[in-house]
Design an enzyme around this catalytic site. Structure first.
Site, PDB file in Angstrom:
ATOM      1  CE  LYS A  22      42.753  69.009  81.955  1.00 50.48           C
ATOM      2  NZ  LYS A  22      42.786  67.624  82.396  1.00 50.48           N
ATOM      3  CG  ASN A  23      40.750  66.235  79.507  1.00 44.33           C
ATOM      4  OD1 ASN A  23      41.849  66.397  80.036  1.00 44.33           O
ATOM      5  ND2 ASN A  23      39.612  66.368  80.159  1.00 44.33           N
ATOM      6  NE  ARG A 122      39.910  60.563  88.274  1.00 42.26           N
ATOM      7  CZ  ARG A 122      40.427  61.609  87.644  1.00 42.26           C
ATOM      8  NH1 ARG A 122      41.165  62.488  88.301  1.00 42.26           N
ATOM      9  NH2 ARG A 122      40.215  61.796  86.352  1.00 42.26           N
ATOM     10  CG  ASP A 306      35.914  67.509  83.555  1.00 40.95           C
ATOM     11  OD1 ASP A 306      35.924  67.000  84.691  1.00 40.95           O
ATOM     12  OD2 ASP A 306      36.502  66.999  82.585  1.00 40.95           O
TER      13      ASP A 306
HETATM   14  N1  EPU Z   1      36.164  54.264  85.940  1.00 38.56           N
HETATM   15  C1  EPU Z   1      36.187  52.960  86.392  1.00 38.56           C
HETATM   16  N2  EPU Z   1      37.134  52.122  85.859  1.00 38.56           N
HETATM   17  C2  EPU Z   1      38.013  52.501  84.917  1.00 38.56           C
HETATM   18  C3  EPU Z   1      37.962  53.828  84.447  1.00 38.56           C
HETATM   19  C4  EPU Z   1      37.028  54.687  84.994  1.00 38.56           C
HETATM   20  O1  EPU Z   1      35.411  52.578  87.262  1.00 38.56           O
HETATM   21  O2  EPU Z   1      38.832  51.684  84.501  1.00 38.56           O
HETATM   22  C5  EPU Z   1      35.159  55.180  86.479  1.00 38.56           C
HETATM   23  C6  EPU Z   1      35.791  56.405  87.155  1.00 38.56           C
HETATM   24  O3  EPU Z   1      36.112  56.132  88.504  1.00 38.56           O
HETATM   25  C7  EPU Z   1      34.714  57.433  87.001  1.00 38.56           C
HETATM   26  C8  EPU Z   1      34.085  57.084  85.656  1.00 38.56           C
HETATM   27  O4  EPU Z   1      34.443  55.728  85.394  1.00 38.56           O
HETATM   28  O5  EPU Z   1      33.761  57.258  88.003  1.00 38.56           O
HETATM   29  C9  EPU Z   1      34.542  57.910  84.488  1.00 38.56           C
HETATM   30  O6  EPU Z   1      35.950  57.988  84.447  1.00 38.56           O
HETATM   31  P1  EPU Z   1      36.742  58.254  83.094  1.00 38.56           P
HETATM   32  O7  EPU Z   1      37.616  57.091  82.841  1.00 38.56           O
HETATM   33  O8  EPU Z   1      35.768  58.644  82.043  1.00 38.56           O
HETATM   34  O9  EPU Z   1      37.616  59.513  83.490  1.00 38.56           O
HETATM   35  P2  EPU Z   1      39.152  59.745  83.216  1.00 38.56           P
HETATM   36  O10 EPU Z   1      39.531  59.209  81.888  1.00 38.56           O
HETATM   37  O11 EPU Z   1      39.957  59.327  84.393  1.00 38.56           O
HETATM   38  C10 EPU Z   1      38.846  61.994  81.959  1.00 38.56           C
HETATM   39  C11 EPU Z   1      39.345  63.389  82.110  1.00 38.56           C
HETATM   40  C12 EPU Z   1      38.678  64.045  83.306  1.00 38.56           C
HETATM   41  C13 EPU Z   1      37.164  63.987  83.156  1.00 38.56           C
HETATM   42  C14 EPU Z   1      36.701  62.554  82.870  1.00 38.56           C
HETATM   43  C15 EPU Z   1      35.218  62.444  82.583  1.00 38.56           C
HETATM   44  C16 EPU Z   1      41.604  63.255  81.259  1.00 38.56           C
HETATM   45  C17 EPU Z   1      43.061  63.275  81.524  1.00 38.56           C
HETATM   46  N3  EPU Z   1      40.794  63.364  82.314  1.00 38.56           N
HETATM   47  O12 EPU Z   1      39.205  61.328  83.162  1.00 38.56           O
HETATM   48  O13 EPU Z   1      39.091  65.399  83.245  1.00 38.56           O
HETATM   49  O14 EPU Z   1      36.567  64.420  84.357  1.00 38.56           O
HETATM   50  O15 EPU Z   1      37.428  62.013  81.762  1.00 38.56           O
HETATM   51  O16 EPU Z   1      34.865  63.231  81.504  1.00 38.56           O
HETATM   52  O17 EPU Z   1      41.184  63.175  80.118  1.00 38.56           O
HETATM   53  C18 EPU Z   1      39.501  67.560  84.029  1.00 38.56           C
HETATM   54  O18 EPU Z   1      39.837  67.863  82.870  1.00 38.56           O
HETATM   55  O19 EPU Z   1      39.342  68.410  84.945  1.00 38.56           O
HETATM   56  C19 EPU Z   1      39.270  66.151  84.355  1.00 38.56           C
HETATM   57  C20 EPU Z   1      39.212  65.697  85.594  1.00 38.56           C
END
Ligand code: EPU
Length: 429
Positions: A22-23, A122, A306
């Protein structure tokens, strides 16, 4: 309203095939917009987040042709910037990849602030920091992310304040056609980041270092179309590994990249579960009791956040005291109340949960509070006696292709019912 119902515990025997990740699929779908031509994407999972991503592109003027259940042709030749409907884009986290993709293609972007699972705040400040380092001006106003780069994007040297999967991919998308070289330091290293970079490189981009914490992107003037197959979903695989560890039996999980599963495999082995690794499959077998362990979630190659809820179920079943420390999100333990309804003994202190295993758990009506939490409810129900009914299964269907059918095929006593089925069932009883 639909529910998943699990009547009783049965060991699982047989084989489950894993779908595309998915991701990786979501950013690759949005990345196809940058090519301004046709791309064929294969090994797509049939899940609602993928359907939504394709719908968003379609409303922007892309032509979407399903070539099979798992392969799609996206023709983005006629796509128009800034037209992703609010109602669709706000429903999923991954819609923020449109900002990077639109910036790369049009030099401007306008996308609703993304939705997704609720794990506390987030923010997307690191994405914005990256876009602006490349020469854009980005603001969040009235629920929209607006970004403009009137003079075009220029390569830049960027250091992320924290490791972010979405931020790393989004800046990679924006930088792919920027003038000169972009360097992302403290980049996320997840396998799906490598997959997005491989997709872009197969379209003519010049990205090196994906999978390490320094990614270099040399801007190119244009991308071309490609045919590309998505990697298998490591979290889907990990979820079925946990299901077998919880329910018992022997399960072969096929179409996986075992390297991506190393942290999950290591924790299962530490708990006393047997994992046999083949070239593109793993075999999980549990006959004895589960041992307590300590787990901390971390960015890849650490233990994945996850997999936090699914492993928490195993910690409830293990004899003794275990802990789960969440290293990524502020609030990932909302599912704990649902496990408590089944009789689990869990205390939560900030980002650390303590599990006193060994209590007799029993089936209960529960909710899927988010995607992985929903998967955890299924895993718990597969391991305990009594009927469990899971509501809000739309969250589960965002990320798992036919989870009910796959588990039923290996012997689980599981079905998906609608309210109409339930009324029929009540009348029959
Ligand atoms: N964060 C910041 N600033 C940012 C971006 C992130 O502070 O600009 C923080 C977030 O709040 C969090 C951490 O950094 O505490 C990591 O966030 P990340 O950006 O890595 O997560 P994401 O890109 O929003 C993706 C997946 C999530 C998965 C995370 C971590 C997608 C669409 N989502 O989220 O997937 O948990 O990476 O691996 O790719 C899932 O599949 O169930 C899911 C939630």
């Amino acid at each position: 309203m639909e529910k998943i119902v699990i009547e009783s515990s049965r060991p699982l025997y047989g084989s489950i095939d894993i779908n595309g990740a998915k991701n990786a699929a979501i950013p690759i779908i949005f990345a196809s917009l940058i090519t301004e031509t046709k791309c064929i994407i294969e090994n797509l999972p049939t899940i609602s987040d993928v359907k939504l991503s394709l719908e968003i592109l379609e409303t922007m003027g892309c032509t979407i042709k399903m070539l099979s259940d798992t392969s799609v042709e996206i023709d983005s030749t006629r796509a128009v910037q800034g037209t992703a409907p609010y109602d669709l884009a706000r429903k999923m986290r991954g819609s923020y990849y449109l900002v990077g993709a639109e910036l790369a293609r049009y030099g401007r972007a306008s996308v609703s602030f993304p939705g997704g699972c609720d794990f506390g705040t987030r923010p997307i400040d690191q994405h914005i920091k990256g876009f602006d380092a490349l020469g854009a001006t980005t603001t969040v106003e009235n629920g929209n992310i607006e970004s403009v780069a009137p003079d075009g994007l220029c390569g830049a040297h960027l250091y992320f304040d924290n490791v972010t999967v979405g931020g790393t991919i989004n800046v990679m998308l924006a930088a792919v056609k920027a003038k000169g070289q972009t360097v992302i330091e403290n980049a996320a290293r997840e396998p799906h980041i490598v997959d997005v970079a491989n997709f872009l490189n197969s379209c003519g981009a010049s990205i090196s270092g994906a999978g390490t914490d320094v990614i270099k992107i040399k801007g190119v003037s244009e991308l071309h179309g490609t045919t590309y197959a998505i990697i298998p979903d490591m979290i889907e695989a990990g979820t079925y590994m946990c299901a077998a560890a919880a329910a018992g039996g022997t399960l072969k999980i096929t179409n996986v990249i075992p390297k991506h599963l190393e942290s999950i495999t290591a924790k299962l082995e530490e708990m006393g579960v047997s994992v046999t690794t083949l070239d593109d499959a793993v075999i999980i077998s549990r006959t004895g009791p589960l041992s307590p362990v300590r787990i901390k979630t971390l960015p890849y190659p650490g233990f994945p956040t996850d997999m936090n809820p699914q492993f928490s179920v195993l910690l409830c079943l293990a004899g003794g005291v275990s802990t789960m420390t969440e290293g990524i999100y502020d609030n990932r333990f909302r599912y704990v109340d649902e496990l408590r309804r089944m009789g689990a003994n869990i205390t939560v202190d900030g980002r650390c949960a303590t599990f006193t295993g060994g209590a007799e758990l029993s089936g209960a009506p529960v909710r899927a509070v988010d995607l992985r939490a929903g998967a955890a409810m299924i895993i718990a129900a597969l391991a305990i006696n009594g009927r469990t009914e899971i509501e809000d299964i739309k969250y589960i269907e965002r990320g798992y292709q036919d989870i009910v059918g796959k588990l039923a095929s290996v012997g689980a006593d599981i079905k998906r019912i609608t309210v109409a089925d339930e009324i029929k069932e009540e009348k029959a009883n």
